[in-house]
Design a protein around this motif. Sequence first.
Motif, mmCIF file in Angstrom:
data_model
loop_
_atom_site.group_PDB
_atom_site.id
_atom_site.type_symbol
_atom_site.label_atom_id
_atom_site.label_comp_id
_atom_site.label_asym_id
_atom_site.label_seq_id
_atom_site.Cartn_x
_atom_site.Cartn_y
_atom_site.Cartn_z
ATOM 1 N N LEU A 5 0.841 -1.197 0.000
ATOM 2 C CA LEU A 5 0.000 0.000 0.000
ATOM 3 C C LEU A 5 0.874 1.244 0.000
ATOM 4 C CD1 LEU A 5 -2.759 -0.766 2.663
ATOM 5 C CD2 LEU A 5 -3.166 -0.243 0.254
ATOM 6 N N ASP A 6 0.448 2.248 -0.776
ATOM 7 C CA ASP A 6 1.077 3.556 -0.680
ATOM 8 C C ASP A 6 0.527 4.259 0.551
ATOM 9 O OD1 ASP A 6 2.462 3.221 -3.086
ATOM 10 O OD2 ASP A 6 0.689 3.850 -4.241
ATOM 11 N N ARG A 7 1.342 5.133 1.121
ATOM 12 C CA ARG A 7 0.872 5.902 2.277
ATOM 13 C C ARG A 7 0.054 7.090 1.776
ATOM 14 N NH1 ARG A 7 5.202 3.137 4.161
ATOM 15 N NH2 ARG A 7 5.332 2.725 6.389
ATOM 16 N N GLY A 8 -1.143 6.779 1.324
ATOM 17 C CA GLY A 8 -2.024 7.799 0.777
ATOM 18 C C GLY A 8 -3.464 7.478 1.093
ATOM 19 N N ARG A 9 -4.346 7.750 0.163
ATOM 20 C CA ARG A 9 -5.774 7.566 0.395
ATOM 21 C C ARG A 9 -6.158 6.096 0.245
ATOM 22 N NH1 ARG A 9 -10.803 11.068 -2.094
ATOM 23 N NH2 ARG A 9 -11.606 11.727 -0.070
ATOM 24 N N LEU A 10 -6.953 5.635 1.183
ATOM 25 C CA LEU A 10 -7.421 4.248 1.181
ATOM 26 C C LEU A 10 -8.912 4.244 1.478
ATOM 27 C CD1 LEU A 10 -6.746 1.144 1.211
ATOM 28 C CD2 LEU A 10 -6.456 1.390 3.693
ATOM 29 N N VAL A 11 -9.688 3.601 0.630
ATOM 30 C CA VAL A 11 -11.129 3.484 0.865
ATOM 31 C C VAL A 11 -11.373 2.356 1.862
ATOM 32 C CG1 VAL A 11 -13.386 3.048 -0.158
ATOM 33 C CG2 VAL A 11 -11.626 4.260 -1.483
ATOM 34 N N ILE A 12 -12.099 2.656 2.929
ATOM 35 C CA ILE A 12 -12.524 1.630 3.871
ATOM 36 C C ILE A 12 -13.930 1.222 3.454
ATOM 37 C CG2 ILE A 12 -12.832 0.995 6.281
ATOM 38 C CD1 ILE A 12 -9.962 1.860 5.457
ATOM 39 N N ALA A 13 -14.060 0.002 2.970
ATOM 40 C CA ALA A 13 -15.310 -0.445 2.366
ATOM 41 C C ALA A 13 -16.327 -0.823 3.435
ATOM 42 C CB ALA A 13 -15.048 -1.619 1.424
ATOM 43 N N LEU A 27 -4.737 2.370 11.495
ATOM 44 C CA LEU A 27 -3.895 2.748 10.367
ATOM 45 C C LEU A 27 -3.264 4.127 10.508
ATOM 46 C CD1 LEU A 27 -5.961 1.423 7.323
ATOM 47 C CD2 LEU A 27 -3.777 0.567 8.150
ATOM 48 N N ALA A 28 -3.748 4.917 11.455
ATOM 49 C CA ALA A 28 -3.265 6.290 11.619
ATOM 50 C C ALA A 28 -1.741 6.399 11.731
ATOM 51 C CB ALA A 28 -3.934 6.942 12.829
ATOM 52 N N PRO A 29 -1.062 5.505 12.480
ATOM 53 C CA PRO A 29 0.399 5.646 12.609
ATOM 54 C C PRO A 29 1.174 5.444 11.307
ATOM 55 C CG PRO A 29 -0.502 4.220 14.334
ATOM 56 C CD PRO A 29 -1.567 4.408 13.315
ATOM 57 N N TYR A 30 0.521 4.963 10.265
ATOM 58 C CA TYR A 30 1.230 4.631 9.028
ATOM 59 C C TYR A 30 0.970 5.630 7.900
ATOM 60 C CZ TYR A 30 1.639 0.527 11.854
ATOM 61 O OH TYR A 30 1.887 -0.314 12.915
ATOM 62 N N ALA A 71 -8.697 -0.336 -1.783
ATOM 63 C CA ALA A 71 -9.770 -0.419 -0.792
ATOM 64 C C ALA A 71 -9.488 -1.536 0.199
ATOM 65 C CB ALA A 71 -11.113 -0.639 -1.474
ATOM 66 N N LEU A 72 -9.866 -1.286 1.423
ATOM 67 C CA LEU A 72 -9.729 -2.273 2.494
ATOM 68 C C LEU A 72 -11.108 -2.621 3.015
ATOM 69 C CD1 LEU A 72 -8.048 -3.839 4.656
ATOM 70 C CD2 LEU A 72 -8.110 -1.756 6.032
ATOM 71 N N ALA A 73 -11.410 -3.905 3.057
ATOM 72 C CA ALA A 73 -12.694 -4.365 3.590
ATOM 73 C C ALA A 73 -12.458 -5.312 4.747
ATOM 74 C CB ALA A 73 -13.510 -5.068 2.505
ATOM 75 N N LEU A 202 -1.317 -7.601 8.695
ATOM 76 C CA LEU A 202 -1.342 -6.661 7.575
ATOM 77 C C LEU A 202 -0.155 -5.703 7.659
ATOM 78 C CD1 LEU A 202 -4.426 -4.712 6.251
ATOM 79 C CD2 LEU A 202 -2.323 -3.507 6.771
ATOM 80 N N VAL A 203 0.037 -5.109 8.820
ATOM 81 C CA VAL A 203 1.114 -4.139 9.006
ATOM 82 C C VAL A 203 2.481 -4.773 8.769
ATOM 83 C CG1 VAL A 203 2.320 -2.768 10.762
ATOM 84 C CG2 VAL A 203 -0.173 -2.588 10.516
ATOM 85 N N ALA A 204 2.662 -5.993 9.273
ATOM 86 C CA ALA A 204 3.946 -6.670 9.117
ATOM 87 C C ALA A 204 4.298 -6.850 7.643
ATOM 88 C CB ALA A 204 3.911 -8.014 9.819
ATOM 89 N N GLU A 205 3.291 -7.089 6.799
ATOM 90 C CA GLU A 205 3.561 -7.312 5.387
ATOM 91 C C GLU A 205 3.515 -6.036 4.570
ATOM 92 O OE1 GLU A 205 2.579 -11.046 3.045
ATOM 93 O OE2 GLU A 205 0.915 -9.718 2.476
ATOM 94 N N GLN A 206 2.554 -5.140 4.894
ATOM 95 C CA GLN A 206 2.353 -3.963 4.071
ATOM 96 C C GLN A 206 3.283 -2.800 4.394
ATOM 97 O OE1 GLN A 206 0.285 -3.344 1.424
ATOM 98 N NE2 GLN A 206 -0.224 -5.528 1.415
ATOM 99 N N PHE A 207 3.675 -2.664 5.645
ATOM 100 C CA PHE A 207 4.440 -1.474 6.037
ATOM 101 C C PHE A 207 5.837 -1.781 6.547
ATOM 102 C CE2 PHE A 207 -0.091 -0.314 6.638
ATOM 103 C CZ PHE A 207 -0.167 0.637 5.635
ATOM 104 N N SER A 208 6.268 -3.003 6.406
ATOM 105 C CA SER A 208 7.651 -3.342 6.779
ATOM 106 C C SER A 208 8.590 -2.848 5.681
ATOM 107 C CB SER A 208 7.812 -4.841 6.960
ATOM 108 O OG SER A 208 7.482 -5.519 5.759
ATOM 109 N N ASP A 209 9.769 -2.446 6.051
ATOM 110 C CA ASP A 209 10.741 -1.939 5.082
ATOM 111 C C ASP A 209 11.403 -3.089 4.328
ATOM 112 O OD1 ASP A 209 10.232 0.678 5.840
ATOM 113 O OD2 ASP A 209 11.696 0.577 7.475
#
Length: 209
Positions: A5-13, A27-30, A71-73, A202-209
Motif C-alpha cells: 500500500l502507498d501511504r495515501g488515500r485508502l477506501v474503507i469499504a 492505520l493512523a500511525p502509518y 480499498a480495504l474491507a 497486515l502491518v507486518a507485510e504492508q508497512f515493513s521496510d
Amino acid sequence: MTRKLDRGRLVIATHNAGKLREISALLAPYGVDCVSAEELGLPEPEETGTTFVENALLKARAAAQAAGLPALADDSGLSVTALGGRPGVYTADWAERQWFEGEPGRDWYMAMGKVEGLLCQQGPEVDRSCWFSCTLAIAWPEGDEAVYEGRVDGTFSWPPRGTMGFGYDPVFVPNGRSEAFAQIAPEEKHAISHRADAFRKLVAEQFSD
C-alpha cells in the motif's frame, strides 16, 4: 510478492461508523488517509459469500473498482461453539429486523438475544465459549489483492454490559479478562481484538521496510 500500500488515500469499504473508527485508528500511525465507502457514496454490495474471506474480497473489490483507489474491507463475526459456529459469517444478518420486528435496519440487542435464547435452550451447563473472527482484504483497482485473518477467543456473557464498541461487543468477554469488549477502552481493545490480530499481520507485510 504481495503488493504494498502507498501511504495515501485508502477506501474503507464499510458503512459502519464503529468499524471505520477502529480501522482508521489502527492505520493512523502509518500515514494512511482513510475515507469510507459511505462518504464516497458507494453502494454496499450484497454479501453473497459463504466465508469471511469471500465476503471481505467481494466488498474490497467493489469499492476499489467504484472509487479507482485501493480499498480495504473487513468481514468479521461471532462464532459460538455450542451453536456449531453460528452465527459466523451471518453475524450481521442475525441483527436484521424482519418485517414483523419493526422498522428495517439492524438491532444488535435483538441479535445478542437470539444467541442467548439458543444457548439457554441447551440448559445451564451449556458451553459458552465463542470467538470473534476478522478477515481484512485489500484490493487494488488493477486487480491485485491481499488477505489477512485474525481471531480472539472468549466467552458469551449475559446480560450485555458496557457502552463502548459495537455489534456483539457487550456480550463478548475475551479470555483472560473479566470485562466485556464494550467495557474496555478503545485503545486497549485495539491491542487484543480479532481486528488487531489481523492488522498486526497486515502491518507486518504492508508497512515493513
